[in-house]
Scaffold this active site. Structure first.
Site, PDB file in Angstrom:
ATOM      1  N   GLY A  65       0.829  -1.198   0.000  1.00 42.38           N
ATOM      2  CA  GLY A  65       0.000   0.000   0.000  1.00 42.38           C
ATOM      3  C   GLY A  65       0.864   1.249   0.000  1.00 42.38           C
ATOM      4  N   GLN A 122       2.952  10.083   1.145  1.00 46.73           N
ATOM      5  CA  GLN A 122       4.242   9.394   1.245  1.00 46.73           C
ATOM      6  C   GLN A 122       5.163   9.714   0.066  1.00 46.73           C
ATOM      7  OE1 GLN A 122       2.257   5.351   2.072  1.00 46.73           O
ATOM      8  NE2 GLN A 122       4.188   5.207   3.183  1.00 46.73           N
ATOM      9  N   CYS A 176       5.850  -0.014   7.266  1.00 45.69           N
ATOM     10  CA  CYS A 176       5.470   1.139   6.453  1.00 45.69           C
ATOM     11  C   CYS A 176       6.668   1.554   5.614  1.00 45.69           C
ATOM     12  CB  CYS A 176       5.046   2.282   7.368  1.00 45.69           C
ATOM     13  SG  CYS A 176       4.555   3.772   6.479  1.00 45.69           S
ATOM     14  N   LEU A 177       6.427   1.827   4.336  1.00 42.46           N
ATOM     15  CA  LEU A 177       7.524   2.233   3.455  1.00 42.46           C
ATOM     16  C   LEU A 177       8.138   3.561   3.908  1.00 42.46           C
ATOM     17  CD1 LEU A 177       6.022   1.255  -0.024  1.00 42.46           C
ATOM     18  CD2 LEU A 177       7.741   0.026   1.321  1.00 42.46           C
ATOM     19  N   HIS A 233      -4.518   1.458   7.509  1.00 38.21           N
ATOM     20  CA  HIS A 233      -3.162   2.016   7.547  1.00 38.21           C
ATOM     21  C   HIS A 233      -3.033   3.162   6.535  1.00 38.21           C
ATOM     22  CE1 HIS A 233       1.394   1.331   7.819  1.00 38.21           C
ATOM     23  NE2 HIS A 233       1.266   2.155   6.783  1.00 38.21           N
ATOM     24  N   GLU A 234      -3.523   2.940   5.309  1.00 35.51           N
ATOM     25  CA  GLU A 234      -3.361   3.957   4.251  1.00 35.51           C
ATOM     26  C   GLU A 234      -4.259   5.167   4.499  1.00 35.51           C
ATOM     27  OE1 GLU A 234      -0.827   3.663   2.499  1.00 35.51           O
ATOM     28  OE2 GLU A 234      -0.493   1.568   3.013  1.00 35.51           O
ATOM     29  N   HIS A 259      -2.738   7.493   6.860  1.00 34.99           N
ATOM     30  CA  HIS A 259      -1.742   8.388   6.239  1.00 34.99           C
ATOM     31  C   HIS A 259      -2.403   9.681   5.761  1.00 34.99           C
ATOM     32  CE1 HIS A 259       2.115   6.377   6.128  1.00 34.99           C
ATOM     33  NE2 HIS A 259       1.603   5.267   5.630  1.00 34.99           N
TER      34      HIS A 259
HETATM   35 ZN    ZN Z   1       2.497   3.413   5.626  1.00 32.69          ZN
END
Ligand code: ZN
Length: 172
Positions: free
Chosen positions: A46, A51, A93-94, A135-136, A139
C-alpha cells in the site's frame, strides 16, 4: 510511468492531513499509476499520496498473494463507513523503514471511495486488506502506525529508529 521518491518519517508532510480530491482527472490517474509502480518496486502492499510528497486523498493498495495476478485498488477520497471487531497484525510502512509492530485495528471495514473513473464504490474488507485500508487512510489524516503504539513502545521506537537511520547514513 515513473518511480517516485518515498519520504521517510519524520518528514513533516507525513504528519499533515491531506486535501480531498476535487475531481478525478488525467494528472490524478498519472499520479495513481506512478504510485502503483513505486509500491510494487519497493515492494509494498500500500502507498498513500503524502508518502510521495503529494498532500491529496489518494491511496493505492494491492494485497493479492504473490502467486496470484495483481489486484490493484486505487481509492480516491476513501472513507471508512463501517467497522467491526479487532485485529492485531504486524505492520510495517515504506515511510518507516526497518521497523515493524503490532497495532490494534478493526478486523472488518466497509470503505467508500471514488475509483479512477470517478465512480463511487463501496468495498468490504477483512484480514490484510482491512488492515491496509486502515493504515493507508490513516496516512491521509497524518497518522503513522507508530503513532498508534503505546507511549512506552513509541519511546522504544524512537530510539530504535534513530539507530536504523544512523546505520543507513553510514552506508551512504
Ligand atoms: Zn504506511
Amino acid at each position: 510511468m515513473a518511480l517516485l521518491r518515498i519520504l521517510h518519517y519524520p518528514e513533516p508532510i507525513l504528519a499533515r492531513a491531506s486535501e480531498p480530491v476535487a475531481g478525478v482527472d488525467e494528472s490524478l490517474k498519472t499520479l495513481a499509476a506512478d504510485m502503483a509502480e513505486t509500491m510494487y518496486a519497493a515492494p509494498g502492499v500500500g502507498l498513500a499520496a503524502p508518502q510521495v510528497g503529494v498532500s491529496k486523498r489518494l491511496v493505492v493498495i494491492d494485497c493479492s498473494p504473490k502467486d496470484e495476478a495483481p489486484r490493484l485498488i486505487a481509492a480516491v477520497n476513501p472513507e471508512i463507513v463501517a467497522r467491526e471487531g479487532e485485529d492485531f497484525e504486524e505492520e510495517g510502512c515504506l515511510s518507516v523503514p526497518g521497523y515493524y509492530a503490532r497495532v490494534s485495528r478493526s478486523a472488518w471495514v466497509k470503505v467508500r471511495f471514488l475509483d479512477l473513473d470517478g465512480e463511487e464504490r463501496e468495498m468490504e474488507a477483512d484480514g490484510l486488506l482491512a488492515v491496509a485500508f486502515q493504515h493507508e487512510i490513516d496516512h491521509l489524516d497524518g497518522i503513522l502506525f507508530v503513532d498508534r503504539l503505546s507511549a512506552l513502545k513509541r519511546n522504544m521506537f524512537r530510539k530504535k529508529y534513530k539507530k536504523i537511520m544512523d546505520q543507513q547514513q553510514e552506508q551512504m
